[in-house]
Design an enzyme around this catalytic site. Structure first.
Site: not given
Ligand SMILES: Cc1ncc(COP(=O)(O)O)c(C=O)c1O
Ligand SMILES: Cc1ncc(COP(=O)(O)O)c(C=O)c1O
Lengths: 417, 257, 417, 257
Positions: C90, C112, C381
């Site tokens: 993020k 948000e 992520s």
């Molecule tokens: C660690 C993490 N991975 C994935 C996501 C999912 O978001 P996105 O699909 O936009 O990567 C989030 C959303 O808060 C997140 O905090």
């Protein structure tokens, strides 16, 4: 580090290896293994590569533009050890020792931990290297730092609460030694800081020197010059020595170690060995240094808002650098720490660990007095979000308390069913 | 007569000697005194008087807690020395040694401590966290004041190491029967027997061995293999559970009296 | 991303900008500003430099040797977005938008947040850039994610609990739009994922493409070849698109998006838009995509163990890539997620976020079937230690519960005084 | 007669027209019916029938909650259309429009929805999240079925934008008096007056304006500046607090009757 004393493992008056005879052979082998890798450039390269691939090194040196403006003095740079895997400089040491353990062919590691940071780092390393792992942690710290205990266990480690003594870090170290004197054939004790018997201070300092090596290159690239001063908090002293080593030879660079002033160094509630008057030369936990102790040589209870600084001893290397005046020691009180933390969060979007925030305190005191073309570096040894329980508590945050009470109600209800 | 000579003389009349241990101030100096009396009157040869330390890293849980408890009750190093001075007077038939960690000695002042101990009749020192490499001044002061710096043999000691260490020490060699801290039972097995053999060939000093001894059989098994049986944790447990009066019969039984 | 549709902001059938007229001018200006920086190579360099200096980029691509051995198939590599400042990918998006906001001369940002991750990242960015900051967060999420709320507040942001609708992520988005239609002169809305009205999907995907650019170079350097497959969890889709973009043109690289299967995609408790049968084409929150909705077009309640995947919509770009078959979609259930998390912690010493663990699940299913000279990349992520409350809860850890109950007792006592 | 022509005809006899709003199913269709009766019998010219949507992103808290409440009570789109069919029959003196979000129309099927609405006598649509750029099919279907797609002017609209938008719309222009969502009071100040001036010069369609109108004075102030006053949140609040019977007197008062 070079040894200032002709005797092995001494730095000026400090250091040595005050170990039970049963560990003599273990230390002989450890020294041999250490000296072998120390002389082997491929080992250091393997270490650097591992840290790059597993832990995001080199960690950045972030220019803190907003803090610089705020204080209107020296340019403030922050060395970002918080961005290491597991969130602190402790990762450097454990991964280094992990590689060494692999070379020694041992299959189990043990470690002490206070805040839990070193415990989590060791458990992480053990998972990565496939070692069995036992972590000793004072019962009081287990209670205070449950989240870290949870992670250690999930990482596959066994966490043993130590119920003796003050049930904090020093007691965990004693307990780890007790394990080691029975298990040394298969087991390596991953000491968490630049303390303990030789070769630990020297070896841990070596692994941590990666911080200073990077910071030196980075400040030259970014500022074009040596910094005027480098600040680090000092518990055992590993993050401080780690960064200081990059600048030791530059006599013009002031090195500043900041100890835990707790409720004030004039009170009984602090952990300042080099500042204040409660510490004296002594021998414990396998080495000679300045310890917080009474006239009989019994260790005193210490206090700090930062569990990682809440320790009776200090690195023999730092004690020597304090004697020689190469390192200036200061103390930061709990209250000052909270203020510095709050300011840093708001102005830079960075959350230093409570330990690291001690270094920020002193840097903030000095920076305004300095010249805008001078630079200073603060070593941010770890990130503060691991400390939510302590920090939210320290800020006396009412919504946090409500949240915890609500959670507890849920848990009580579900266990009552 | 120095400690070694004293022990050797005793060995002429006994198959094996006995060394016992207690933590000063635990549960109190009064109880200590009574325990020592029971030991002395039942033929103990040596007693380790442990001066409590806040960080007894080589001790197991029982002795560790005894250290803490004594400190919590306010025992001071000076009290221990004063008490020892009385006791040595009172029980001249026993060799008393101070057992403690190095910081206690260091902080007191090494020469003051050793000289003072010698003056009150203490025969030697057992300092588990002071290897000979770190003990230069301790060793030379021991020589100067004719006290015995007790050295350790352990299952991990190489022959070379033992030869080096035993030269530094005097009195006897404290033989660690197994790896680990005090207070755990060890079987008198082949490996212990092998260790004792190699210990014996490495020194002419008497060998003191403890391995969680708690019965006459344990002691009997050591006869011929070692010179002195060491009882550590067992008497502390005994006093905790049955009071000091139980110590005399226990010692008597151990020695087969 | 290239637009597959001639209409601005469309990807195949999906996307667009379904915005109230009052925002028309704001979007015109945003589009202009975005296109300006998009065409300006110095902007991208400024972004890359900022991320390197503030957030430890490039993040490593870690070879997971133990997991590879465990499954005995493809070589498993992990892209370490967890090592970003604030602990997740993020950070990339918010820092990118932060630079854009600076160029636009606005002084306030709103966002948000669901899990709190994007809220913390935005609050961090706002602190760093000196912007005022308001974060909208569903009341239920505020209650679940108190630690993140605490950090947002300490970083200087105002957190507004949203009490309408299902009181989760989608309601926070609506509320942020409500703020924006009143405040757009001074305020930029930092949307957290590759959803919402054009140009958000394209712009956020652009900022996140830094992940794929790095991963592509890294896998070539480390493995010598393109990977056989790349796995990413899909909430809105930003981390997935971020890494996929590095491999989009390589037709032989399979791209796998993993959605929240919750309690099973045959149940009513999941958040799978591209797998399962509960989603249909729709328009909400400013864009057209596959939404979890009923026959009338009312949005459904979603469920996932991972708050960050608990969302009704999906990136229009991913919806299109799903249609064309370029991306394969799978779902992972809550239970599978916990198992994959546990295995990863124990074998690699790495703690993926619950969101990220979804990607691990599918990779673990596929890896054993693959050839040992093939490689796969899992996009990690974010880190899981931010999720202590959720993870300890999911593991139903008794000591954790005891700890919370004990803390609550302390707090009750002290407030009773 | 199309909506624009109808409104212009009404304006020949009145200084200003009145449009009111309600959320279908809130608190119930029965209450809606009674409220509509009160409105119709007191001279309201247009009524927005809002079909609830789960994500009413352009609405403020009062209407937002009314949407949710109606959905929680189980209102369906088909119910809304059926109800509208009855109502349009019952109150031919009023122009009824559907107000809703685009997903409701899209999911129903755009042509089915618009055709169906036209057949039951609905005069137009207000869809706040459908800008003309995204509304190609909506606009052409509106033309085909002769319903009015209501367009918006806002304080941020440039002249160029207004000219473009008004060409796409018909019926009237919904003028947003200020930035922000529905339900907040706006002062009738210079800046609003300036907005209305520029709105007026950008279109020949009637201008409908709402800005938290709640009194006769508010309406009076609009006379001469706009063609239709829009009452949104006020009647919902009124019904919540005083019941449907209060609506008639409120409307009568607003119009100065
Ligand atoms: C660690 C993490 N991975 C994935 C996501 C999912 O978001 P996105 O699909 O936009 O990567 C989030 C959303 O808060 C997140 O905090
Ligand atoms: C973040 C952090 N900083 C500093 C310390 C203190 O250790 P040292 O002085 O060895 O760096 C600790 C110890 O746990 C720590 O966790």
């Amino acid at each position: 580090m070079n040894q200032a004393n002709s005797k092995r493992g001494y730095f000026g008056n400090w250091g040595g290896a005050f170990i039970p005879e049963v560990l003599h052979q273990t230390f002989t082998e450890l020294n041999e293994a250490y000296l072998r890798v120390r002389g082997d450039e491929t080992f250091w390269q393997e270490y650097v590569d591992l840290m790059a691939n597993y832990s995001c090194r080199p960690t950045p040196l972030t220019f803190a533009e907003n803090l610089t403006k705020h204080f209107g003095g020296a340019r403030i740079y922050i060395k970002r050890e918080d961005l290491n895997h597991t969130g602190a400089h402790k990762a450097n040491n454990v991964m280094g020792q992990g590689l060494l353990v692999k070379r020694m062919g041992k299959k189990r590691v043990i470690a002490e931990t206070g805040a839990g940071q070193h415990g989590v780092a060791t458990a992480t390393m053990a998972a990565r290297f496939g070692f069995a792992c036992t972590i000793y942690m004072g019962e009081e710290d287990v209670a205070r730092q449950r989240p870290n205990v949870f992670w250690m266990e999930k990482l596959g480690a066994t966490v043993v609460p130590v119920t003796d003594g003050s049930r904090t870090l020093k007691d965990a170290i004693n307990e780890a030694f007790r394990d080691w004197v029975a298990s040394m054939d298969s087991t390596h004790y991953v000491l968490g800081t630049v303390c303990g018997p030789h070769p630990f201070p020297e070896m841990v300092a070596w692994f941590q020197s990666i911080i200073g090596q990077e910071a030196r290159k980075q400040i030259l690239a970014q500022h074009g010059n040596m910094p005027a001063a480098v600040y680090a908090c000092v518990g055992g002293g590993s993050n401080a020595l780690g960064i200081f080593q990059g600048f030791m030879a530059e006599r013009a660079v002031e090195l500043v170690g900041v100890e835990a002033g707790g409720k004030g160094i004039d009170t009984d509630h602090h952990a300042s060995r080099m500042t204040g008057t409660r510490a004296a030369a002594g021998v414990a936990q396998g080495y000679k240094t300045m310890f917080l102790q009474d006239d009989d040589g019994q260790m005193l209870d210490t206090h700090s808002i930062a569990a990682g600084l809440d320790y009776v001893g200090i690195s023999p290397i730092l004690a020597d650098l304090g004697d020689s005046g190469r390192v200036r020691f200061e103390a930061a009180t709990d209250r000052e720490v909270i203020e510095a933390l709050e300011l840093t969060m708001r102005t830079e979007g960075i959350i230093p660990a409570l330990e690291s925030s001690h270094a920020f305190v002193q840097a903030f005191k000095d920076a305004p007095e300095m010249n805008p073309h001078e630079a200073i570096i603060i070593n941010m040894s770890g990130r503060g979000d691991k400390d939510i329980f302590t920090i939210a508590h320290a800020f006396d945050d009412p919504s946090w308390k409500k949240f915890i009470i609500g959670r507890a109600q849920e848990y009580r209800k579900s266990s009552g069913e | 007569m120095n400690l070694t000579a004293d022990l050797q003389k005793r060995l002429q009349n006994k198959p094996i000697l006995l060394m016992t241990h207690l933590v000063l101030g635990y549960p109190s100096l009064e109880v200590n005194r009574e325990v020592i009396r029971q030991m002395a009157e039942n033929g103990v040869d040596c007693i380790e008087l442990q001066i409590p330390f806040s960080e007894p890293m080589a001790d197991g849980p029982v002795i560790l807690r005894a250290n803490q408890d004594a400190l919590n009750r306010g025992i001071r190093v000076a009290d221990c020395i004063q008490f020892a001075a009385d006791i040595v007077q009172e029980f001249p038939q026993v060799n008393f040694l101070f057992m403690t960690y190095y910081n206690i000695i260091f902080r007191y002042g090494e020469e003051d401590f050793i000289k003072g101990a010698a003056e009150i009749g203490i025969k030697g020192f057992i300092v588990p966290d002071l290897p000979p490499e770190e003990g230069e001044s301790y060793l030379s002061l021991s020589k100067k004041y004719r006290t015995a710096p007790i050295m350790f043999f352990t299952p991990t000691s190489t022959e070379e190491r033992m030869r080096k260490v035993e030269k530094m020490g005097s009195g006897f060699i404290y033989c660690v029967a197994r790896k680990g801290v005090t207070g755990k039972k060890t079987a008198m097995d082949d490996s212990l027997a092998r260790s004792l053999n190699s210990y014996r060939s490495a020194t002419s000093l008497p060998l003191a061995v403890g391995f969680g001894i708690s019965s006459r059989e344990d002691v009997a098994m050591l006869e011929g293999k070692a010179d002195m049986a060491v009882i550590g944790t067992a008497t502390i447990r005994l006093v905790d559970n049955q009071g000091p009066a139980a110590v005399g019969p226990f010692i008597a039984e151990l020695l087969g009296h």
